[in-house]
Design a protein around this motif. Sequence first.
Motif, mmCIF file in Angstrom:
data_model
loop_
_atom_site.group_PDB
_atom_site.id
_atom_site.type_symbol
_atom_site.label_atom_id
_atom_site.label_comp_id
_atom_site.label_asym_id
_atom_site.label_seq_id
_atom_site.Cartn_x
_atom_site.Cartn_y
_atom_site.Cartn_z
ATOM 1 N N PHE A 49 0.566 -1.067 0.131
ATOM 2 C CA PHE A 49 0.003 0.087 0.092
ATOM 3 C C PHE A 49 0.620 1.346 -0.118
ATOM 4 N N ALA A 124 -4.995 3.117 1.381
ATOM 5 C CA ALA A 124 -5.204 1.808 1.980
ATOM 6 C C ALA A 124 -6.808 1.418 2.134
ATOM 7 N N ARG A 125 -7.553 2.808 2.556
ATOM 8 C CA ARG A 125 -8.802 2.769 2.713
ATOM 9 C C ARG A 125 -9.611 2.609 1.527
ATOM 10 N N LEU A 127 -8.572 1.143 -1.065
ATOM 11 C CA LEU A 127 -8.318 -0.356 -1.434
ATOM 12 C C LEU A 127 -9.183 -1.278 -0.869
ATOM 13 N N GLY A 128 -9.769 -0.980 0.482
ATOM 14 C CA GLY A 128 -10.404 -1.906 0.983
ATOM 15 C C GLY A 128 -10.057 -2.166 2.381
ATOM 16 N N ILE A 129 -9.142 -1.434 3.055
ATOM 17 C CA ILE A 129 -8.584 -1.638 4.374
ATOM 18 C C ILE A 129 -9.653 -0.841 5.354
ATOM 19 N N GLU A 150 -10.144 -8.122 4.695
ATOM 20 C CA GLU A 150 -10.152 -7.019 4.169
ATOM 21 C C GLU A 150 -8.611 -6.983 3.583
ATOM 22 N N ALA A 154 -8.212 -6.217 -0.317
ATOM 23 C CA ALA A 154 -7.485 -4.804 -0.839
ATOM 24 C C ALA A 154 -6.465 -5.463 -1.815
ATOM 25 N N ARG A 164 -11.990 -2.276 -7.509
ATOM 26 C CA ARG A 164 -12.504 -2.751 -6.184
ATOM 27 C C ARG A 164 -13.835 -3.306 -6.282
ATOM 28 N N ASP A 166 -16.250 -5.140 -3.191
ATOM 29 C CA ASP A 166 -16.239 -5.482 -1.882
ATOM 30 C C ASP A 166 -16.463 -7.115 -1.929
#
Length: 371
Positions: A49, A124-125, A127-129, A150, A154, A164, A166
């Motif tokens: 990341f 990072a957020r 991308l899915g963290i 998560e 990501a 992305r 989910d």
Amino acid sequence: TPYLQGAVVALDPRNGAIRALVGGRDWNESNFNRATQAARQPGSSFKPFVYATAMDNGFKPSDTIVDEPVTFPGAEGQAAYEPQNYDRKFRGSITLRYALQESVNIPAIKLLRKVGTSLVASYARRLGIKSPIGQNLSLALGSSEVNLLELTSAYSVFADRGVRNDPNFILKVEDKNGAVLERNTPRPTEVLSENPAATMTSLLQSVMDHGTGFPARAAGFTAPAAGKTGTMDDYMDAWFVGYIPSLTVGVWVGYDEKKTMGNGMTGARAALPIWTEIMMGATRGKPLEDFATPAGSVARTVCAETGMLATDHCPNTASELYDEGSEPADYCTSHPGRPLNPNEQSFTRPDSLRDDMHDIDQDPGKEEIHI
């Protein structure tokens, strides 16, 4: 449970569909789902990341960074922060590709400092963290806790060229007569441009082919793949997250209580063999898939040490992708020789493969790092 535990997540990066999820060794003995509920420090598996943020903000894999002793002033009343590489060695000027491939700590921290902790946390957020992300330099070494689902999700953004999806547990809901009451439709969102996503895949392929992920190759897994190991200090957590174009798999191994698994239990030694076995089963009997190359990009063979265009005297080279017009123009001055044709040579594996013990991510003598 008092015994060694593990967790696995496998999902399709193209739509987020979860293909497999293992939350522990035995549901009858523990209902705790370690894939979705366990918050653990990811170690070096967080480094991509940092690099993705850099690649999307003007940096290139062939850019160089100096691996050298460095000291950062501590916050008020706290000691200065002096990060170390695991082997206590300093390599001097190295390319970003080599730094990630070899999981070298100091270049990752310096790169984080260049791009900014808040920007890395923001990426990072995206991308899915979803877990809280600390705003300090140890973030580069995976000091902020995440869960396996998560983290695996990501990485899937890189696999799906910046899109992305989910994680999706449920495809549809039907009544007893088979009528569809609800259908879960993927909602893809582009969170990273295609070129930096492809660059990250290329960087993580180097980890697989020449770095800490190489034991998977030695075990016979030959499909094009990308991934990254992670090892926390005192060998408390071992990770490997990696992907092929159609499947992303994350593995975590450790104890429920945060304690050492034993000397040498790195991500490459404890988690990667599980990942390799899963991937070999998933790809057996199927045609090999390769990663797509973005339109408008050009390949150039560069010196893996200087990042300049390679000559026939460069001992280690790498094939790098550049946006057309941004490729380097100067040939390597550290290894003068005959210029190489861009398509003449791809990456040459160094004579000595790094020991997977070097993948340890924090000072082995400290449990926590505070900035």
